[in-house]
Design a protein around this motif. Structure first.
Motif, PDB file in Angstrom:
ATOM      1  N   THR A  85       0.813  -1.217   0.000  1.00  0.00           N
ATOM      2  CA  THR A  85       0.000   0.000   0.000  1.00  0.00           C
ATOM      3  C   THR A  85       0.846   1.267   0.000  1.00  0.00           C
ATOM      4  O   THR A  85       0.381   2.331   0.418  1.00  0.00           O
ATOM      5  CB  THR A  85      -0.933   0.014   1.223  1.00  0.00           C
ATOM      6  OG1 THR A  85      -0.143  -0.018   2.421  1.00  0.00           O
ATOM      7  CG2 THR A  85      -1.888  -1.179   1.193  1.00  0.00           C
ATOM      8  N   ASP A 113      -5.398  -4.553  -8.706  1.00  0.00           N
ATOM      9  CA  ASP A 113      -6.347  -3.496  -9.043  1.00  0.00           C
ATOM     10  C   ASP A 113      -6.193  -2.296  -8.122  1.00  0.00           C
ATOM     11  O   ASP A 113      -6.304  -1.144  -8.544  1.00  0.00           O
ATOM     12  CB  ASP A 113      -7.781  -4.025  -8.945  1.00  0.00           C
ATOM     13  CG  ASP A 113      -8.203  -4.786 -10.194  1.00  0.00           C
ATOM     14  OD1 ASP A 113      -7.440  -4.774 -11.174  1.00  0.00           O
ATOM     15  OD2 ASP A 113      -9.288  -5.391 -10.175  1.00  0.00           O
ATOM     16  N   ASP A 114      -5.948  -2.561  -6.826  1.00  0.00           N
ATOM     17  CA  ASP A 114      -5.819  -1.466  -5.869  1.00  0.00           C
ATOM     18  C   ASP A 114      -4.636  -0.564  -6.222  1.00  0.00           C
ATOM     19  O   ASP A 114      -4.755   0.668  -6.200  1.00  0.00           O
ATOM     20  CB  ASP A 114      -5.650  -2.036  -4.453  1.00  0.00           C
ATOM     21  CG  ASP A 114      -5.470  -0.950  -3.417  1.00  0.00           C
ATOM     22  OD1 ASP A 114      -6.410  -0.159  -3.218  1.00  0.00           O
ATOM     23  OD2 ASP A 114      -4.376  -0.888  -2.819  1.00  0.00           O
ATOM     24  N   GLN A 115      -3.494  -1.152  -6.549  1.00  0.00           N
ATOM     25  CA  GLN A 115      -2.338  -0.337  -6.938  1.00  0.00           C
ATOM     26  C   GLN A 115      -2.636   0.474  -8.193  1.00  0.00           C
ATOM     27  O   GLN A 115      -2.298   1.657  -8.272  1.00  0.00           O
ATOM     28  CB  GLN A 115      -1.121  -1.229  -7.165  1.00  0.00           C
ATOM     29  CG  GLN A 115      -0.544  -1.831  -5.900  1.00  0.00           C
ATOM     30  CD  GLN A 115       0.648  -2.724  -6.177  1.00  0.00           C
ATOM     31  OE1 GLN A 115       1.084  -2.879  -7.315  1.00  0.00           O
ATOM     32  NE2 GLN A 115       1.168  -3.344  -5.119  1.00  0.00           N
ATOM     33  N   ARG A 151      -5.526   1.539  -9.337  1.00  0.00           N
ATOM     34  CA  ARG A 151      -6.470   2.627  -9.051  1.00  0.00           C
ATOM     35  C   ARG A 151      -5.776   3.801  -8.380  1.00  0.00           C
ATOM     36  O   ARG A 151      -6.001   4.968  -8.726  1.00  0.00           O
ATOM     37  CB  ARG A 151      -7.611   2.109  -8.168  1.00  0.00           C
ATOM     38  CG  ARG A 151      -8.660   1.290  -8.912  1.00  0.00           C
ATOM     39  CD  ARG A 151      -9.900   1.103  -8.048  1.00  0.00           C
ATOM     40  NE  ARG A 151      -9.595   0.347  -6.830  1.00  0.00           N
ATOM     41  CZ  ARG A 151      -9.737  -0.969  -6.726  1.00  0.00           C
ATOM     42  NH1 ARG A 151     -10.160  -1.666  -7.777  1.00  0.00           N
ATOM     43  NH2 ARG A 151      -9.463  -1.597  -5.598  1.00  0.00           N
ATOM     44  N   ARG A 152      -4.913   3.506  -7.401  1.00  0.00           N
ATOM     45  CA  ARG A 152      -4.247   4.594  -6.673  1.00  0.00           C
ATOM     46  C   ARG A 152      -3.283   5.360  -7.579  1.00  0.00           C
ATOM     47  O   ARG A 152      -3.176   6.588  -7.490  1.00  0.00           O
ATOM     48  CB  ARG A 152      -3.513   4.039  -5.447  1.00  0.00           C
ATOM     49  CG  ARG A 152      -4.487   3.590  -4.356  1.00  0.00           C
ATOM     50  CD  ARG A 152      -3.813   3.225  -3.052  1.00  0.00           C
ATOM     51  NE  ARG A 152      -3.073   1.989  -3.139  1.00  0.00           N
ATOM     52  CZ  ARG A 152      -1.749   1.879  -3.148  1.00  0.00           C
ATOM     53  NH1 ARG A 152      -1.003   2.975  -3.098  1.00  0.00           N
ATOM     54  NH2 ARG A 152      -1.159   0.708  -3.211  1.00  0.00           N
ATOM     55  N   CYS A 195      -4.270 -11.506  -0.596  1.00  0.00           N
ATOM     56  CA  CYS A 195      -4.055 -10.518  -1.646  1.00  0.00           C
ATOM     57  C   CYS A 195      -4.018 -11.236  -2.979  1.00  0.00           C
ATOM     58  O   CYS A 195      -3.412 -12.298  -3.097  1.00  0.00           O
ATOM     59  CB  CYS A 195      -2.741  -9.787  -1.414  1.00  0.00           C
ATOM     60  SG  CYS A 195      -2.386  -8.582  -2.686  1.00  0.00           S
ATOM     61  N   ASP A 198     -12.330  -6.983  -4.021  1.00  0.00           N
ATOM     62  CA  ASP A 198     -11.566  -6.951  -2.780  1.00  0.00           C
ATOM     63  C   ASP A 198     -12.368  -7.481  -1.599  1.00  0.00           C
ATOM     64  O   ASP A 198     -11.815  -8.100  -0.692  1.00  0.00           O
ATOM     65  CB  ASP A 198     -11.113  -5.511  -2.485  1.00  0.00           C
ATOM     66  CG  ASP A 198     -10.083  -5.012  -3.482  1.00  0.00           C
ATOM     67  OD1 ASP A 198      -9.477  -5.854  -4.174  1.00  0.00           O
ATOM     68  OD2 ASP A 198      -9.887  -3.781  -3.568  1.00  0.00           O
TER      69      ASP A 198
END
Length: 659
Positions: free
Chosen positions: A147, A177-179, A181-182, A583, A600
């Motif tokens: 993160t 996907d989280d990385q 998006r950020r 993850c 998620d």
């Protein structure tokens, strides 16, 4: 492309152990030799790729990058302890989740242009291509659950571009996907400094070789072009090494398989090859290679490793002896089929009788035996037991005559394929006891009482559940058919499942493993069809991610798609699900996709279900892992009153079950 100075980099050989002549680490790369002194082959996931692990020390200014000897330091934590002995059990939380972390951990990858070049493979094995090809790619990535703030990611990437000498040729790959998006939410100036992210599908687009099951095979080379399929599959034997222009939906117990297009890792042919322990790989365009066509019809040896393949001629006597030795080993201690024809009725999954595969077959019995904490993910169902199959099928004079004829054909007197076709037709033409059909319809109606969420539910599937699966030394996966029930055709659908016990692939598979056909029988598991957003096929076998405590390979497909297709034929997504903590690492997305089918919100529960299934299957079978099928529900409204977001369809041993 990398700078010109990198074009002379040596290919990095696989190194089994740390070499004292290699540097422990470097703080900068000054050219090809320094990269070669640190890099290690990535393995089967990306044939030809070379990786270097990185630790960036951010405790002081300026930050210091460490490019590690990745043979010596296969895990970041080992080098971090060298820099700071205080690194402790909170390593995962501090190094991946905290903005106050002392170190940033990454992996840098070089995928040479022409990696896995197929012409070189036929000539005797793949070697890493020299850098400088137009499709060569360099990228750096973090663990998918990391993160780290997006702005710090930009600073780290800029530092590594300078320290590596690669400049803008070094891209960043968002591993989740989280990385992604950020990073996409960065201000325009930082987005420009970071540059375009490496597209997930672009990594695999240039990979021309894919290793599915490693090993050595001998046999006569059969090249099946597109117009030969699927008819050409019927005459294959364990003495054939097959090169197929496309990925077949099924294949008999051949000696080895090469497909000329990528396979989904959990396609039926991949699962079958893994269960048999026979080599299987994909080589783009293999059927058209002059070197392959020159060997067509000859006796050959096929070698498949994690990163290469080879095909070469051998003497017929050598090949035949190797095949016969393999068949003898497969048939040694062939399991004895067991069936119980005394138990009638339609046992529900929650009844004790459903725990016995001799009564309800392996698939139904596995669901009935689920541990208590996993049963909540199971939808209701009941079985048409093997006794119903025996009473209807084996007592029919026409079927008895054809089974005797099949025995003679197996001994070399007649065509096995032709007899099996007539046998299936005879079974499909039988009459079904009206009392049995009425009982099945009544059982479907009782779902209203057992599970109100299925009240009035008429979409039903009849699932094959034979007594010829998940046996010691014999997997038997994917050999029979399951069918959806349309209104008014219950008898026809039931007979279709019964007849699938005698498909060419099922009979030839059992024969190759020395399993006597006399006691083979088919039960049918009746369950509602569950509306869902994605279908998951998962493997929890050892070695999915070397060094990981729990890592699971997931193949996700949207509702209605099949994993039997060639890679790219459907919108499939491939993930590694890690458990440190949960993850999902994106391995491949279908071209044009940017949204995950694994939300998620389901990571923790999916991980927990797979872990429980894995431990239960290993304890009960001695297998090296589990083959699991799940349905991911889009939202609770998909299945009203269902209090869990997952449905567990199947839990079986992966590969060949131990004795």
């Amino acid at each position: 492309m990398p700078p010109v100075g990198w074009r002379r980099a040596r290919a990095v050989p696989p190194v089994p152990a740390a070499d004292p002549s290699r540097p422990e680490f470097l703080t900068a790369l000054d050219g090809p030799l320094s990269w070669s002194s640190l890099a290690h082959r990535a393995g089967a996931a990306l044939p030809g790729a070379e990786v270097v692990k990185l630790v960036v020390d951010v405790r002081k200014t300026p930050w210091v990058p460490y490019f590690l000897d990745t043979v010596r330091y296969q895990h970041h934590v080992d080098f971090c302890r060298r820099l700071d002995p205080r690194v402790d059990a909170r390593f995962d939380q501090e190094m991946y989740r905290s903005e106050e972390r002392p170190f940033v951990l990454l992996t840098m990858t070089r995928l040479p242009g022409g990696a896995g070049d197929v012409a070189g493979d036929v000539a005797g094995g793949a070697g890493a291509a020299e850098p400088g090809a137009a499709d060569e790619r360099w990228w750096v990535e973090m663990w998918p659950g990391d993160t780290l703030a997006a702005a710090r990611v930009v600073e780290v990437v800029e530092l590594l571009r300078t320290a590596s000498g690669l400049g803008g040729a070094l891209r960043f790959r968002a591993a989740s996907d989280d990385q992604r998006r950020r990073l996409e939410q960065l201000p325009p100036d930082l987005r420009q400094r970071l540059g375009p992210l490496l597209d997930q599908s672009a990594i695999h687009r240039g990979v021309r070789f894919q290793s599915l099951t490693t090993g050595t095979a001998h046999g006569r080379l059969r090249v099946l072009r597109a117009h030969d399929l699927p008819e050409g599959l019927g005459g294959l034997t364990p003495y054939d090494v097959v090169v197929a222009a496309t990925v077949p939906l099924e294949i008999g117990p051949v000696a080895g398989l090469v497909t000329a297009e990528h396979q989904t890792p959990l396609a039926h042919v991949a699962v079958l090859s893994a269960g048999r322990g026979t080599p299987n790989c994909a080589v783009l365009g293999a059927h058209a290679l002059p070197e392959v066509r020159a060997l067509e019809g000859q006796w050959v040896r096929l070698e498949v490793s994690a990163s290469s393949w080879s095909l070469e001629p051998v003497e017929e006597s050598v090949a035949r002896a190797a095949v016969e030795a393999r068949l003898a080993a497969m048939r040694a201690g062939a399991p004895t089929l067991v069936r119980d024809v005394r138990r009638g009725g339609l046992p529900r999954l929650d009844e004790r009788a459903s725990r016995d595969p001799a009564v309800v077959g392996a698939k139904a019995a596995a669901l009935a035996r689920l541990p208590r904490r996993l049963r909540r993910y199971r939808v209701p169902g009941f079985s048409v037991p093997v006794s119903a199959y025996v009473a209807h099928v084996e007592t029919a004079p026409a079927v008895q005559s054809l089974l005797a004829e099949l025995d003679r054909a197996d001994a070399g007197d007649g065509s096995v394929t032709e007899v099996l076709a007539r046998l299936r037709a005879a079974i499909r033409g039988l009459a079904v006891d009206p009392a049995l059909l009425a009982g099945i319809r009544a059982g479907i109606g009782r779902w209203t009482d057992e599970a109100p969420l299925f009240a009035g539910h008429t979409d039903v599937i009849l699932r094959s559940s034979s007594n010829c699966e998940d046996l010691p030394g014999f997997n038997g996966a994917g050999l029979a058919d399951s069918v959806r029930l349309a209104a008014g055709d219950l008898a026809d659908r039931l007979l279709e499942v019964w007849a699938s016990l005698w498909t060419d692939r099922a009979h030839l598979e059992r024969s190759a493993f020395g399993i006597a056909r006399g006691a083979a029988a088919m039960a049918v598991l009746v369950q509602p069809v569950v509306p869902h957003a994605a279908h998951v096929v998962a493997v929890t076998a050892d070695g999915v991610r070397p060094g990981a405590i729990d890592a699971y390979l997931l193949n996700l497909l949207p509702a209605g798609a099949l994993v039997t297709d060639a890679a790219g034929a459907v919108a499939e997504q491939l993930y590694l699900l890690d458990d440190q903590p949960a993850c999902a690492e994106v391995l491949t997305l279908a071209v044009g996709q940017d949204a995950s089918l694994l939300p998620d919100r389901l990571l923790d529960e999916t991980r927990d279900v797979l872990k429980r299934v894995d431990r239960w299957v290993r304890a009960g079978s001695g297998a090296a892992g589990a083959d699991v099928e799940l349905l991911l529900l889009d939202a609770p409204r998909d299945v009203p009153q269902h209090d869990v977001p997952l449905v567990l369809l199947q839990a079986r041993p992966w590969g060949v079950v131990g004795g």
